[in-house]
Write an enzyme that holds these catalytic residues in place. Structure first.
Site, mmCIF file in Angstrom:
data_model
loop_
_atom_site.group_PDB
_atom_site.id
_atom_site.type_symbol
_atom_site.label_atom_id
_atom_site.label_comp_id
_atom_site.label_asym_id
_atom_site.label_seq_id
_atom_site.Cartn_x
_atom_site.Cartn_y
_atom_site.Cartn_z
ATOM 1 N N LEU B 63 38.742 38.996 42.693
ATOM 2 C CA LEU B 63 37.570 38.498 43.409
ATOM 3 C C LEU B 63 36.483 37.992 42.462
ATOM 4 O O LEU B 63 35.474 37.455 42.921
ATOM 5 C CB LEU B 63 37.016 39.579 44.343
ATOM 6 N N ASP B 152 45.367 45.188 34.599
ATOM 7 C CA ASP B 152 45.900 43.869 34.959
ATOM 8 C C ASP B 152 45.202 42.715 34.263
ATOM 9 O O ASP B 152 43.989 42.725 34.076
ATOM 10 C CB ASP B 152 45.814 43.632 36.471
ATOM 11 N N ASP B 304 48.188 38.187 44.388
ATOM 12 C CA ASP B 304 47.649 37.904 43.058
ATOM 13 C C ASP B 304 46.755 36.666 43.116
ATOM 14 O O ASP B 304 46.793 35.803 42.230
ATOM 15 C CB ASP B 304 48.762 37.727 42.018
ATOM 16 N N HIS B 308 40.283 29.964 39.882
ATOM 17 C CA HIS B 308 39.639 29.423 38.682
ATOM 18 C C HIS B 308 38.910 28.168 39.101
ATOM 19 O O HIS B 308 39.508 27.282 39.713
ATOM 20 C CB HIS B 308 40.673 29.055 37.613
#
Lengths: 182, 422, 317
Positions: B63, B152, B304, B308
């Protein structure tokens, strides 16, 4: 736009006689011919120059070298044509310096082809003299260019095209006047 | 506040229900489930034959808040998630600062309370700064709302650290989620190693980069007996390790993303919307993943979702960041690629989005009286074209722009309120 | 007559006919290099941007000379001097160049796919002078021209490519080109640099892990440069490479006696190739350089000359 044949200008026999007469003229006006060379402009200037050299060899027993010149890279209209024209080789295996050259082409029209041919020749060296031989002079010059040796002079209009057909290139032998019809 | 959802087809994996039933919601809880319900004063939502499933859970998303709000915020990300039918999302800790302590966890929870369209369950970092050295403040983060730990973006750095994290999290009842990758095989790579990477002249990452790390983690799970969840699993070999672990009674689970069961490395050219980590894998891997999704070896579909902002992706392939968005296309891809092709039953697909991810987190997800009123209403036949420009996400990095899809989320209900309606 | 190509990004997407056309068109430009006056006005008034984001001397000079001999002006960008070092993105650098209105861009870049990226965003032709480890199309064309001139044909030849295939854009472009002409291609080098994937690229490709086997019966031997600047990879000691893979006179004898020896340059003498072979009678490296100029002139002539591809075709002289 279609192309329509209007009339025949030269038959095969007339082409042959004209070339023979031109070959004699070259020898007559070249005082000795020992540094003479013919430069055939692609495409149809090439077989014409070869035939002239053969004729000269026949009656005068002189070996006149023949070269081939492709003028594509020297054209002044490349920025206005569609896709790039295919470039062929220039094949001149003798030195150009101090030579007495005769440029050979089928038709003299605006003079731009001859201007390009001269540019090409001067890239190769400095000839002693350059003259021009054409089978047909159809007028409508756009540059100050004249031929020394002319097969036949024909008056034409802008829409007309003179087609020189030679057996080496076109599988027939005649010169015709054609017109573009909308 | 009464909400009555009528004329739906309830699909509840927990009770194996597949029937035309109505659902009555009071406040934030389901009051009743039954045929032909009436309730005076209730707002009625007629869903005309659409599927009503328990609210979808996404075990894996980004997020970007705090610190990377140019790409996404909790508000915009969860709005996109709701449009994808998700009622709860687990957000990864690779924010700026990294979510490795209670105050960052709390700030995420507070931002979510103020602005999110779905529930937001933070995943805390396993190590401080995700640097792979010291343990993060895991129990404090759990108290602040964290539901799992992960580093992650990176693998948990060493077997020794993984062992410590597993032992510690086991005592706290938290699953450990690992992004499996071997740094020495991965480094410099930008797509899956194979004929396509050779053809494109792009540096490849062999499948073993993932499976070597999965193997390490499964061995560590054998050593510790702890709960391990493999994030975004993408290869046949990794799946084989997970199957072995399950067969031997280990508490190992795994998730697969929609892009990994839809695309392969052959789809990559130089479009950076096809660049993500783990990279798109071979056709054989994709087939193995689909088999695993069908036979139960794979526990969840997770997106996932990795937004961007456009300028950062509009560069040469080598330089582009890894990641694609995924909330709004996940269900549709599941329906188009798995159910409509006959590979998977619809109930199983619903399970992969609901009860099974819930089990990974150690919670329940069902449609029954007394349960939280989180529901996903969807159509299996609605045809639509996904347009990235219309996404609720701030970012546009998706390979599915312009893709024709059959099936879509139609309404999402979170805590008894309609969070999204098409 | 060839439909004008909008760009030249790689060999993989060219047809055999297109490749033959460019090889044929290079011939008049080979002849042109023998003129005393090597200056045409064919592309006069055109500007070619030479944008090399990766260091190169020979290819850059070759393209610059090609453009200039055709009469075009050039605009030079070299990575060392450019604002790329200051963090400017590829797109911004290219748009800055575009604002100066060149008629084409010749670019070399360290990222595979960079010319495709640029070609998608600009209106002018892009010529790939080498992108990452992906392709180096003009190198493959000049190599093919050299082989065709010396051997009379490409079809049916046995061609061996030696070295680091995995990281070589020259290898990839040559493999794509030669496989369109039914050439038997043999690849040899340290096995971690000759991936199995390569055998699946086209029918007649095989890997050989031993030099003698790889060279047996070869009509052409292409040696690749050992790329010493390799990041992320454990290095191979030079002596290991020399022992296993240097092209020595003894090894060369396994090939046919009239086999050609080729190298894209620059050569690291004493590493991938022995001095005696590099300077020996079978070496074509200098011819490759001359042919490079002819090939690049032919390509610039065809891609840069004339009006945009959709301009109407006027009546002829």
């Amino acid at each position: 736009m279609r192309v329509v044949e209007k009339r025949q200008l030269l038959s095969a026999e007339e082409i042959s006689r004209t070339l023979n007469r031109l070959a004699h003229e070259i020898v007559e006006k070249s005082g000795g011919a020992h540094d003479l060379a013919l430069i055939g402009v692609r495409r149809r200037g090439v077989p014409l120059s070869q035939r002239l050299a053969a004729a000269i060899k026949g009656f005068a027993k002189i070996d006149v070298p023949v070269g081939t010149l492709d003028i594509t890279l020297y054209r002044d209209d490349l920025s206005t044509v569609g896709s790039q024209p295919v470039v062929q080789s220039t094949d001149i295996d003798f030195v150009v310096d101090d030579r007495d050259l005769v440029i050979v082409d089928d038709v003299l029209y605006t003079g731009r082809t001859v201007r390009a041919a001269m540019n090409g020749l001067f890239d190769l060296g400095r000839p002693k003299r350059v003259r021009l031989l054409v089978l047909i002079d159809r007028g409508h010059r756009e540059l100050p260019i004249e031929a020394t040796f002319i097969g036949k002079t024909i008056q034409t209009s802008d829409t007309e095209i003179i087609e020189v057909r030679l057996k080496e290139v076109d599988n027939e032998e005649r010169v015709v006047l054609v017109d573009r019809v909308p | 506040m009464l909400l009555l959802i009528k004329k739906g087809r309830v699909l509840d994996p927990a009770s194996k229900t597949d029937a035309s039933l109505d659902v009555l919601i009071e406040g934030e809880r389901i009051l009743r489930v039954g045929a032909d319900l009436t309730a005076s004063g209730a707002e009625v939502l007629d869903v005309g034959g659409l599927i009503i499933a328990p609210g979808f859970i996404d075990l894996h998303c980004h997020l970007r808040e705090p610190g990377q709000e140019l790409s996404e915020t909790i508000e915009t990300g969860t709005r996109a998630a709701a449009r994808g039918g998700f009622t709860a999302v687990c957000c990864m800790p690779n924010t700026q600062p990294v979510n490795d302590n209670a105050s960052v966890t709390r700030s995420i929870v507070e931002r979510a309370a103020a602005s999110a369209s779905t529930r937001v369950w933070p995943i805390g970092a396993a190590s401080m700064g995700s640097k792979g050295e010291a343990l993060a403040e895991i129990s404090a983060m759990k108290a602040a709302g964290a539901v799992a730990v992960s580093d992650d973006g990176k693998p948990i750095a060493t077997a020794r650290l993984m062992r410590q994290v597993m032992e510690y999290c086991d005592s706290l009842g938290l699953p450990v989620i690992d992004h499996c990758e071997d740094p020495s095989l991965f480094v410099g790579g930008v797509m899956r190693e194979g004929p396509q990477s050779f053809r494109l002249g792009l540096q490849g990452i062999p499948a073993q980069s993932e499976s070597i790390c999965v193997g390490r983690d499964v061995e560590t799970a054998l050593l510790t007996g702890a709960r391990l969840h493999i994030a975004h699993m993408s290869t046949r070999r990794s799946l084989e390790y997970v199957r072995w672990a399950k067969q031997h009674g280990l508490r190992v689970t795994c998730e697969v993303t929609p892009h990994h069961f839809t695309l392969t490395d052959e789809d990559v050219r130089y479009d950076t919307n096809y660049k993500m980590n783990p990279p798109l894998a071979s056709g054989d891997d994709r087939d193995a993943l689909i088999e695993g999704l069908v036979d139960g070896s794979v526990d969840a579909i997770a997106t996932d979702h990795a937004p961007h902002h456009p300028a950062s992706k509009d560069v040469e392939f080598d330089r582009a960041p890894f990641g694609i968005t995924g909330f709004e296309t996940a269900l549709s891809l599941g329906l188009s690629e798995l159910v409509h092709t006959g590979k998977m039953a619809l109930m199983r697909l619903v399970e992969l989005f609901t009860t099974s991810p819930a089990r990974v987190l150690g919670i329940e997800r069902r449609i029954a009286a007394g349960q939280p009123a989180d529901l996903t209403v969807f159509s299996t036949s609605y045809e639509w074209t996904f347009q990235a420009a219309e996404s609720a996400s701030k970012s546009r990095n998706t390979p599915f722009d312009g893709r024709l899809l059959r099936g879509a989320p139609m309404a999402t209900i979170v805590r008894g309120r309609v969070a999204f309606r098409r | 007559m060839l439909q004008r190509l909008p760009h030249l990004l790689g060999i993989e997407s060219l047809s055999r006919e297109q490749i033959e056309f460019f090889l044929d068109q290079a011939k008049p430009f080979q002849e042109f290099q023998r003129h005393p006056l090597k200056k045409l006005a064919t592309l006069r008034g055109k500007t070619v941007a030479i944008a090399f984001f990766e260091a190169s001397t020979r290819t850059r000079i070759s393209f610059t000379t090609a453009a200039s001999r055709l009469g075009a002006d050039t605009m030079a960008l070299q990575a060392e001097a450019s604002s790329l070092k200051k963090g400017e993105s590829l797109m911004d650098t290219v748009r800055t160049l575009e604002a100066m209105k060149p008629d084409a861009i010749v670019m070399r870049h360290a990222s595979s796919g960079a010319p495709h990226f640029v070609a998608e965003r600009l209106e002018i032709p892009v010529l790939n002078a080498g992108d990452g480890t992906h392709e180096h199309p003009t190198q493959a064309l000049l190599d093919a021209l050299t082989i065709r001139d010396r051997k009379g044909r490409l079809e049916g030849l046995n061609i061996t490519i030696l070295g680091d295939i995995l990281h070589s854009r020259v290898a990839r472009s040559n493999i794509h080109l030669l496989s369109k002409f039914s050439v038997q291609i043999t690849l040899c080098g340290p096995s971690m640099w000759v991936p199995r994937e390569v055998e699946g690229l086209a029918p007649k490709i095989r890997r050989a892990l031993c030099m003698e086997e790889a060279l047996e019966g070869a009509d052409v031997v292409m040696t690749l440069r050992v790329q010493t600047e390799r990041i992320h990879e454990p290095a191979l000691a030079p002596d290991e490479y020399i022992g296993g893979y240097q092209l020595t006179p003894q090894r060369l004898r396994c090939a046919k006696p009239d086999a050609l020896v080729m190298h894209p340059g620059p050569m690291i003498r004493g590493l991938e190739i022995d001095d005696a072979v590099a300077d020996g009678p079978q070496s074509c490296v200098l011819e490759q350089v001359t042919n490079g100029l002819a090939v690049r002139m032919a390509l610039l002539y065809h891609l840069v000359g004339g009006p945009p591809a959709d301009a109407p075709h006027p009546a002829k002289d």
